[in-house]
Design a protein around this motif. Structure first.
Motif, mmCIF file in Angstrom:
data_model
loop_
_atom_site.group_PDB
_atom_site.id
_atom_site.type_symbol
_atom_site.label_atom_id
_atom_site.label_comp_id
_atom_site.label_asym_id
_atom_site.label_seq_id
_atom_site.Cartn_x
_atom_site.Cartn_y
_atom_site.Cartn_z
ATOM 1 N N ASP A 175 55.891 37.532 24.781
ATOM 2 C CA ASP A 175 57.136 38.095 24.515
ATOM 3 C C ASP A 175 57.628 39.185 25.597
ATOM 4 O OD1 ASP A 175 57.510 36.384 22.328
ATOM 5 O OD2 ASP A 175 57.060 37.918 20.844
ATOM 6 N N ARG A 176 56.691 40.107 25.940
ATOM 7 C CA ARG A 176 56.982 40.876 26.846
ATOM 8 C C ARG A 176 57.169 40.352 28.231
ATOM 9 N NH1 ARG A 176 52.320 45.630 28.432
ATOM 10 N NH2 ARG A 176 53.701 47.173 29.307
ATOM 11 N N TRP A 177 56.422 39.264 28.588
ATOM 12 C CA TRP A 177 56.603 38.758 29.940
ATOM 13 C C TRP A 177 57.760 38.098 29.970
ATOM 14 C CZ3 TRP A 177 57.477 34.204 32.442
ATOM 15 C CH2 TRP A 177 56.967 34.279 33.810
ATOM 16 N N LEU A 178 57.993 37.223 28.968
ATOM 17 C CA LEU A 178 59.382 36.810 28.918
ATOM 18 C C LEU A 178 60.638 37.619 28.900
ATOM 19 C CD1 LEU A 178 58.613 33.924 26.214
ATOM 20 C CD2 LEU A 178 58.988 33.482 28.651
ATOM 21 N N ALA A 179 60.828 38.785 28.533
ATOM 22 C CA ALA A 179 61.485 39.709 28.470
ATOM 23 C C ALA A 179 61.640 40.476 30.029
ATOM 24 C CB ALA A 179 61.352 40.920 27.330
ATOM 25 N N THR A 181 60.995 38.965 32.642
ATOM 26 C CA THR A 181 61.285 37.916 33.603
ATOM 27 C C THR A 181 62.594 37.232 33.362
ATOM 28 O OG1 THR A 181 59.908 36.256 32.743
ATOM 29 C CG2 THR A 181 58.832 37.776 34.500
ATOM 30 N N ALA A 182 63.282 37.741 32.501
ATOM 31 C CA ALA A 182 64.266 37.030 31.805
ATOM 32 C C ALA A 182 65.381 36.524 33.058
ATOM 33 C CB ALA A 182 65.252 37.696 30.931
ATOM 34 N N ALA A 183 65.513 37.578 34.110
ATOM 35 C CA ALA A 183 66.573 37.346 35.152
ATOM 36 C C ALA A 183 66.240 36.379 36.263
ATOM 37 C CB ALA A 183 66.915 38.685 35.598
ATOM 38 N N ALA A 184 64.683 36.097 36.199
ATOM 39 C CA ALA A 184 64.153 35.080 37.175
ATOM 40 C C ALA A 184 65.128 33.897 37.299
ATOM 41 C CB ALA A 184 62.886 34.833 37.049
ATOM 42 N N THR A 185 65.248 33.267 38.469
ATOM 43 C CA THR A 185 66.113 32.054 38.794
ATOM 44 C C THR A 185 64.986 30.835 38.446
ATOM 45 O OG1 THR A 185 67.180 33.252 40.644
ATOM 46 C CG2 THR A 185 67.597 30.862 40.447
ATOM 47 N N LEU A 186 63.799 30.999 38.873
ATOM 48 C CA LEU A 186 62.840 30.041 38.840
ATOM 49 C C LEU A 186 61.505 30.494 38.640
ATOM 50 C CD1 LEU A 186 61.577 27.421 40.087
ATOM 51 C CD2 LEU A 186 61.505 28.445 42.333
ATOM 52 N N VAL A 187 61.097 30.001 37.677
ATOM 53 C CA VAL A 187 59.350 30.312 36.943
ATOM 54 C C VAL A 187 58.671 29.000 37.371
ATOM 55 C CG1 VAL A 187 60.338 31.921 35.284
ATOM 56 C CG2 VAL A 187 60.065 29.374 34.750
ATOM 57 N N LEU A 188 57.296 29.343 37.721
ATOM 58 C CA LEU A 188 56.360 28.517 38.536
ATOM 59 C C LEU A 188 55.170 28.630 37.689
ATOM 60 C CD1 LEU A 188 57.543 29.598 41.770
ATOM 61 C CD2 LEU A 188 57.460 27.235 41.232
ATOM 62 N N PRO A 189 54.948 28.361 36.310
ATOM 63 C CA PRO A 189 53.500 28.330 35.645
ATOM 64 C C PRO A 189 52.853 26.930 35.888
ATOM 65 C CG PRO A 189 55.420 27.577 34.129
ATOM 66 C CD PRO A 189 55.971 28.066 35.179
ATOM 67 N N ASN A 190 51.548 27.078 35.791
ATOM 68 C CA ASN A 190 50.755 25.922 35.646
ATOM 69 C C ASN A 190 51.105 25.332 34.025
ATOM 70 O OD1 ASN A 190 48.977 27.178 33.930
ATOM 71 N ND2 ASN A 190 47.431 27.731 36.081
ATOM 72 N N LEU A 196 51.226 28.343 27.088
ATOM 73 C CA LEU A 196 51.132 29.698 26.398
ATOM 74 C C LEU A 196 52.467 30.518 26.154
ATOM 75 C CD1 LEU A 196 49.234 32.283 25.337
ATOM 76 C CD2 LEU A 196 49.119 32.821 27.866
ATOM 77 N N LEU A 197 53.407 30.179 27.408
ATOM 78 C CA LEU A 197 54.579 30.814 27.117
ATOM 79 C C LEU A 197 55.627 30.250 26.105
ATOM 80 C CD1 LEU A 197 55.059 31.305 31.176
ATOM 81 C CD2 LEU A 197 55.016 33.322 29.317
ATOM 82 N N THR A 198 55.370 28.978 25.963
ATOM 83 C CA THR A 198 56.539 28.359 25.120
ATOM 84 C C THR A 198 55.908 27.875 23.621
ATOM 85 O OG1 THR A 198 55.774 26.321 25.901
ATOM 86 C CG2 THR A 198 57.641 27.533 27.097
ATOM 87 N N GLY A 199 54.258 27.684 23.448
ATOM 88 C CA GLY A 199 54.003 27.321 22.343
ATOM 89 C C GLY A 199 54.222 25.481 22.228
ATOM 90 N N CYS A 200 54.602 24.978 23.458
ATOM 91 C CA CYS A 200 54.438 23.609 23.326
ATOM 92 C C CYS A 200 53.326 23.109 23.839
ATOM 93 C CB CYS A 200 55.822 23.140 24.149
ATOM 94 S SG CYS A 200 57.621 23.755 23.784
ATOM 95 N N ALA A 201 52.720 21.926 23.360
ATOM 96 C CA ALA A 201 51.545 21.356 23.857
ATOM 97 C C ALA A 201 51.771 20.541 25.065
ATOM 98 C CB ALA A 201 50.749 20.531 22.775
ATOM 99 N N ASP A 202 52.862 19.842 25.021
ATOM 100 C CA ASP A 202 53.230 18.566 25.862
ATOM 101 C C ASP A 202 53.823 19.811 27.158
ATOM 102 O OD1 ASP A 202 53.978 16.362 27.379
ATOM 103 O OD2 ASP A 202 55.970 16.454 26.548
ATOM 104 N N PRO A 203 53.428 19.424 28.321
ATOM 105 C CA PRO A 203 53.952 20.286 29.371
ATOM 106 C C PRO A 203 55.391 19.897 29.788
ATOM 107 C CG PRO A 203 51.666 19.283 30.191
ATOM 108 C CD PRO A 203 51.867 18.815 28.548
ATOM 109 N N ALA A 204 55.776 18.677 29.557
ATOM 110 C CA ALA A 204 57.289 18.153 29.821
ATOM 111 C C ALA A 204 57.927 19.285 28.816
ATOM 112 C CB ALA A 204 57.448 16.969 29.833
#
Length: 291
Positions: A175-179, A181-190, A196-204
Protein backbone atom coordinates in the motif's frame (compact mmCIF):
# COMPACT_ATOMS: atom_id res chain seq x y z
CA UNK A 1 14.23 12.09 -28.87
CA UNK A 2 13.50 13.09 -25.27
CA UNK A 3 16.14 13.37 -22.56
CA UNK A 4 15.92 10.75 -19.79
CA UNK A 5 17.05 11.06 -16.17
CA UNK A 6 17.59 7.75 -14.37
CA UNK A 7 17.70 7.67 -10.56
CA UNK A 8 19.06 4.61 -8.79
CA UNK A 9 22.03 2.66 -7.54
CA UNK A 10 25.57 2.53 -8.90
CA UNK A 11 27.57 -0.51 -7.84
CA UNK A 12 30.27 -3.02 -8.64
CA UNK A 13 28.79 -6.36 -9.70
CA UNK A 14 30.76 -9.42 -8.67
CA UNK A 15 29.27 -12.15 -10.87
CA UNK A 16 29.98 -15.70 -9.68
CA UNK A 17 29.12 -18.36 -12.28
CA UNK A 18 28.80 -21.48 -10.17
CA UNK A 19 29.80 -24.85 -11.58
CA UNK A 20 29.16 -28.38 -10.29
CA UNK A 21 27.05 -29.42 -7.34
CA UNK A 22 26.97 -27.71 -3.92
CA UNK A 23 29.86 -28.73 -1.71
CA UNK A 24 29.21 -27.59 1.88
CA UNK A 25 32.46 -27.36 3.83
CA UNK A 26 34.53 -27.77 0.68
CA UNK A 27 35.22 -26.08 -2.66
CA UNK A 28 32.88 -25.44 -5.54
CA UNK A 29 34.30 -24.42 -8.93
CA UNK A 30 33.25 -21.03 -10.25
CA UNK A 31 34.11 -18.38 -12.83
CA UNK A 32 34.21 -14.95 -11.20
CA UNK A 33 33.97 -11.65 -13.09
CA UNK A 34 33.75 -8.05 -11.86
CA UNK A 35 31.69 -5.52 -13.81
CA UNK A 36 29.76 -2.28 -13.45
CA UNK A 37 26.29 -2.71 -12.00
CA UNK A 38 23.46 -1.21 -9.97
CA UNK A 39 19.91 -1.35 -11.34
CA UNK A 40 19.67 2.35 -12.14
CA UNK A 41 23.13 2.55 -13.69
CA UNK A 42 22.42 -0.54 -15.79
CA UNK A 43 19.33 1.08 -17.29
CA UNK A 44 21.25 4.28 -17.99
CA UNK A 45 24.13 2.49 -19.74
CA UNK A 46 21.78 0.48 -21.95
CA UNK A 47 19.83 3.62 -22.85
CA UNK A 48 23.02 5.43 -23.83
CA UNK A 49 24.15 2.53 -25.98
CA UNK A 50 20.79 2.64 -27.72
CA UNK A 51 21.31 6.30 -28.56
CA UNK A 52 19.04 7.88 -25.94
CA UNK A 53 20.36 11.03 -24.22
CA UNK A 54 20.52 10.01 -20.56
CA UNK A 55 21.70 11.40 -17.23
CA UNK A 56 22.29 9.07 -14.30
CA UNK A 57 21.75 10.47 -10.79
CA UNK A 58 23.22 8.58 -7.84
CA UNK A 59 26.02 8.38 -5.30
CA UNK A 60 29.41 6.67 -5.16
CA UNK A 61 32.14 6.38 -2.55
CA UNK A 62 35.37 8.35 -2.73
CA UNK A 63 37.23 5.14 -3.54
CA UNK A 64 38.86 3.54 -6.56
CA UNK A 65 35.71 1.56 -7.33
CA UNK A 66 33.67 4.76 -7.59
CA UNK A 67 36.26 6.37 -9.86
CA UNK A 68 36.24 3.36 -12.16
CA UNK A 69 32.44 3.17 -12.33
CA UNK A 70 32.14 6.87 -13.15
CA UNK A 71 34.66 6.45 -15.95
CA UNK A 72 32.64 3.50 -17.26
CA UNK A 73 29.42 5.54 -17.28
CA UNK A 74 31.09 8.37 -19.19
CA UNK A 75 32.66 5.98 -21.70
CA UNK A 76 29.23 4.47 -22.36
CA UNK A 77 27.80 7.90 -23.21
CA UNK A 78 25.95 8.53 -19.93
CA UNK A 79 26.04 12.00 -18.38
CA UNK A 80 26.81 11.32 -14.70
CA UNK A 81 25.22 13.39 -11.93
CA UNK A 82 26.95 11.37 -9.24
CA UNK A 83 27.94 12.76 -5.84
CA UNK A 84 31.04 11.26 -4.26
CA UNK A 85 30.44 10.55 -0.56
CA UNK A 86 33.56 11.02 1.61
CA UNK A 87 34.37 8.00 3.73
CA UNK A 88 31.71 5.80 2.14
CA UNK A 89 32.33 2.67 0.11
CA UNK A 90 30.85 2.37 -3.35
CA UNK A 91 28.05 -0.20 -3.49
CA UNK A 92 28.85 -3.83 -4.23
CA UNK A 93 26.51 -6.60 -5.38
CA UNK A 94 27.52 -10.26 -5.43
CA UNK A 95 25.46 -12.29 -7.91
CA UNK A 96 25.60 -16.07 -7.50
CA UNK A 97 24.57 -17.63 -10.80
CA UNK A 98 23.51 -21.28 -10.95
CA UNK A 99 24.29 -23.44 -14.02
CA UNK A 100 20.71 -22.86 -15.30
CA UNK A 101 21.24 -19.09 -15.28
CA UNK A 102 19.14 -18.28 -12.22
CA UNK A 103 20.80 -16.10 -9.62
CA UNK A 104 20.77 -14.98 -6.02
CA UNK A 105 22.03 -11.54 -5.11
CA UNK A 106 23.87 -10.23 -2.04
CA UNK A 107 23.77 -6.42 -1.87
CA UNK A 108 25.89 -3.92 0.07
CA UNK A 109 24.43 -0.62 -1.17
CA UNK A 110 27.14 1.49 0.47
CA UNK A 111 27.18 5.11 -0.74
CA UNK A 112 23.86 4.65 -2.56
CA UNK A 113 22.13 5.02 0.81
CA UNK A 114 23.39 8.63 1.03
CA UNK A 115 21.32 9.87 -1.95
CA UNK A 116 19.63 13.21 -1.18
CA UNK A 117 16.95 15.25 -2.99
CA UNK A 118 19.54 17.78 -4.14
CA UNK A 119 21.47 15.04 -5.95
CA UNK A 120 18.76 14.53 -8.58
CA UNK A 121 18.39 16.93 -11.52
CA UNK A 122 14.85 17.50 -12.77
CA UNK A 123 14.32 16.40 -16.38
CA UNK A 124 13.65 19.23 -18.81
CA UNK A 125 9.99 19.88 -19.52
CA UNK A 126 8.77 17.11 -21.78
CA UNK A 127 11.54 14.76 -20.68
CA UNK A 128 11.33 11.47 -18.84
CA UNK A 129 12.29 10.29 -15.34
CA UNK A 130 12.99 6.63 -14.60
CA UNK A 131 13.09 5.74 -10.92
CA UNK A 132 14.54 2.45 -9.72
CA UNK A 133 12.36 0.98 -6.98
CA UNK A 134 15.38 0.32 -4.77
CA UNK A 135 15.54 4.08 -4.21
CA UNK A 136 12.29 4.00 -2.22
CA UNK A 137 13.13 1.19 0.18
CA UNK A 138 15.29 3.11 2.70
CA UNK A 139 14.73 6.48 4.36
CA UNK A 140 17.52 8.60 2.83
CA UNK A 141 17.18 7.64 -0.83
CA UNK A 142 13.38 7.48 -0.45
CA UNK A 143 13.19 11.22 0.15
CA UNK A 144 15.28 11.81 -2.96
CA UNK A 145 13.14 9.46 -5.05
CA UNK A 146 9.85 11.01 -3.92
CA UNK A 147 11.18 14.54 -4.51
CA UNK A 148 12.35 13.58 -8.00
CA UNK A 149 8.99 12.01 -8.84
CA UNK A 150 7.08 15.06 -7.62
CA UNK A 151 9.36 17.51 -9.46
CA UNK A 152 9.21 15.55 -12.72
CA UNK A 153 5.42 15.35 -12.55
CA UNK A 154 5.15 19.08 -11.88
CA UNK A 155 7.45 19.76 -14.86
CA UNK A 156 5.15 17.80 -17.16
CA UNK A 157 7.50 14.85 -17.61
CA UNK A 158 6.52 11.23 -17.97
CA UNK A 159 7.71 8.93 -15.18
CA UNK A 160 8.47 5.20 -15.08
CA UNK A 161 9.09 3.13 -11.96
CA UNK A 162 10.15 -0.48 -11.50
CA UNK A 163 9.31 -2.19 -8.18
CA UNK A 164 12.82 -3.72 -8.06
CA UNK A 165 12.40 -6.92 -5.98
CA UNK A 166 9.63 -8.78 -4.15
CA UNK A 167 11.53 -9.18 -0.85
CA UNK A 168 12.23 -5.48 -0.19
CA UNK A 169 8.88 -4.56 -1.72
CA UNK A 170 6.98 -6.79 0.70
CA UNK A 171 8.99 -5.40 3.61
CA UNK A 172 8.32 -1.85 2.50
CA UNK A 173 4.59 -2.46 2.16
CA UNK A 174 2.45 -2.74 -0.97
CA UNK A 175 0.00 0.00 0.00
CA UNK A 176 2.85 2.35 0.80
CA UNK A 177 4.56 1.66 -2.52
CA UNK A 178 1.34 2.12 -4.48
CA UNK A 179 0.74 5.46 -2.76
CA UNK A 180 4.32 6.63 -3.36
CA UNK A 181 4.20 5.81 -7.06
CA UNK A 182 0.62 6.86 -7.82
CA UNK A 183 1.81 9.61 -10.21
CA UNK A 184 3.90 7.25 -12.36
CA UNK A 185 2.99 7.10 -16.04
CA UNK A 186 4.46 3.62 -16.51
CA UNK A 187 5.12 0.81 -14.03
CA UNK A 188 7.43 -2.09 -14.89
CA UNK A 189 7.05 -5.05 -12.51
CA UNK A 190 7.95 -8.65 -13.23
CA UNK A 191 5.23 -11.26 -12.81
CA UNK A 192 5.96 -11.94 -9.13
CA UNK A 193 6.03 -8.24 -8.30
CA UNK A 194 2.78 -7.69 -10.22
CA UNK A 195 1.11 -10.49 -8.25
CA UNK A 196 2.33 -8.98 -4.97
CA UNK A 197 1.15 -5.49 -5.90
CA UNK A 198 -2.33 -6.56 -7.00
CA UNK A 199 -3.17 -9.88 -5.33
CA UNK A 200 -3.97 -11.31 -8.79
CA UNK A 201 -2.52 -14.76 -9.48
CA UNK A 202 -2.76 -14.36 -13.25
CA UNK A 203 -0.12 -11.96 -14.65
CA UNK A 204 -2.52 -10.67 -17.31
CA UNK A 205 -5.11 -9.82 -14.67
CA UNK A 206 -2.38 -8.21 -12.57
CA UNK A 207 -1.23 -6.11 -15.53
CA UNK A 208 -4.79 -4.92 -16.14
CA UNK A 209 -5.26 -4.12 -12.46
CA UNK A 210 -2.12 -1.98 -12.51
CA UNK A 211 -3.29 -0.32 -15.73
CA UNK A 212 -6.37 0.79 -13.83
CA UNK A 213 -4.02 2.81 -11.59
CA UNK A 214 -1.48 4.01 -14.18
CA UNK A 215 -1.69 4.92 -17.87
CA UNK A 216 0.57 1.98 -18.78
CA UNK A 217 1.67 -1.21 -17.00
CA UNK A 218 4.28 -3.54 -18.49
CA UNK A 219 4.80 -6.94 -16.84
CA UNK A 220 7.81 -9.08 -17.72
CA UNK A 221 7.26 -12.84 -17.76
CA UNK A 222 10.80 -14.24 -18.07
CA UNK A 223 10.89 -16.97 -20.68
CA UNK A 224 7.25 -16.21 -21.56
CA UNK A 225 7.98 -12.69 -22.80
CA UNK A 226 6.14 -9.57 -21.63
CA UNK A 227 2.68 -7.97 -21.37
CA UNK A 228 1.60 -4.39 -22.08
CA UNK A 229 -1.63 -3.14 -20.50
CA UNK A 230 -3.18 0.27 -21.10
CA UNK A 231 -6.87 0.95 -20.56
CA UNK A 232 -8.70 -2.12 -21.86
CA UNK A 233 -5.86 -3.05 -24.25
CA UNK A 234 -3.57 -5.99 -23.49
CA UNK A 235 -0.62 -6.87 -25.73
CA UNK A 236 1.66 -9.90 -25.33
CA UNK A 237 4.95 -10.54 -27.07
CA UNK A 238 6.97 -13.77 -26.64
CA UNK A 239 10.55 -13.76 -25.44
CA UNK A 240 13.30 -13.77 -28.06
CA UNK A 241 15.28 -17.02 -28.34
CA UNK A 242 18.44 -16.93 -26.22
CA UNK A 243 21.01 -19.28 -24.74
CA UNK A 244 20.79 -18.26 -21.08
CA UNK A 245 24.15 -17.83 -19.36
CA UNK A 246 23.24 -15.29 -16.67
CA UNK A 247 19.92 -13.56 -15.95
CA UNK A 248 21.57 -10.75 -13.95
CA UNK A 249 20.33 -7.42 -15.26
CA UNK A 250 17.84 -8.87 -17.74
CA UNK A 251 15.05 -6.73 -16.32
CA UNK A 252 17.20 -3.59 -16.47
CA UNK A 253 18.08 -4.32 -20.10
CA UNK A 254 14.41 -4.87 -20.94
CA UNK A 255 13.48 -1.60 -19.27
CA UNK A 256 16.07 0.32 -21.27
CA UNK A 257 15.09 -1.25 -24.57
CA UNK A 258 11.43 -0.49 -23.98
CA UNK A 259 12.08 3.08 -22.75
CA UNK A 260 14.31 3.85 -25.72
CA UNK A 261 11.27 3.33 -27.95
CA UNK A 262 8.41 4.37 -25.67
CA UNK A 263 9.95 7.57 -24.25
CA UNK A 264 10.38 8.87 -27.78
CA UNK A 265 6.77 8.10 -28.73
CA UNK A 266 4.47 7.29 -25.78
CA UNK A 267 1.53 6.96 -28.17
CA UNK A 268 3.36 4.58 -30.51
CA UNK A 269 3.00 0.85 -31.12
CA UNK A 270 3.17 -1.09 -27.82
CA UNK A 271 4.38 -4.21 -29.65
CA UNK A 272 7.39 -2.32 -30.99
CA UNK A 273 8.33 -1.13 -27.50
CA UNK A 274 7.97 -4.66 -26.09
CA UNK A 275 10.05 -6.12 -28.91
CA UNK A 276 12.83 -3.62 -28.27
CA UNK A 277 12.91 -4.53 -24.59
CA UNK A 278 12.83 -8.26 -25.24
CA UNK A 279 15.65 -7.98 -27.79
CA UNK A 280 17.86 -6.15 -25.30
CA UNK A 281 17.11 -8.67 -22.56
CA UNK A 282 17.90 -11.62 -24.83
CA UNK A 283 21.29 -10.10 -25.68
CA UNK A 284 22.17 -9.61 -22.00
CA UNK A 285 21.22 -13.07 -20.70
CA UNK A 286 23.48 -14.68 -23.30
CA UNK A 287 26.61 -13.42 -21.51
CA UNK A 288 27.77 -12.90 -17.91
CA UNK A 289 26.97 -9.58 -16.29
CA UNK A 290 24.20 -7.00 -16.43
CA UNK A 291 25.51 -4.94 -19.35
Amino acid sequence: MRDVVVVGDLATDVVVLLGGHPAPGSDRPAAIRTRGGGAGANVAVHLARLGTPVTFAGCAGDDAAGTGLLAELTAAGVTPAVRRVPGAATGTIVSLVEPDGQRSMLADRGANLALEPGDVPVPASGGHLHLSGYTLFTAGPRAAGLAALAAATEAGCTVSVDPASTGPLAGYGVDRWLADTAAATLVLPNADEARLLTGCADPAAAAQALAARHPVAVVTLGAEGALWAAGDRLVHRPAHPAHVVDTTGAGDAFTAGLLAVWSGDPDGDPAAALEAGLARAAAVVARPGAR
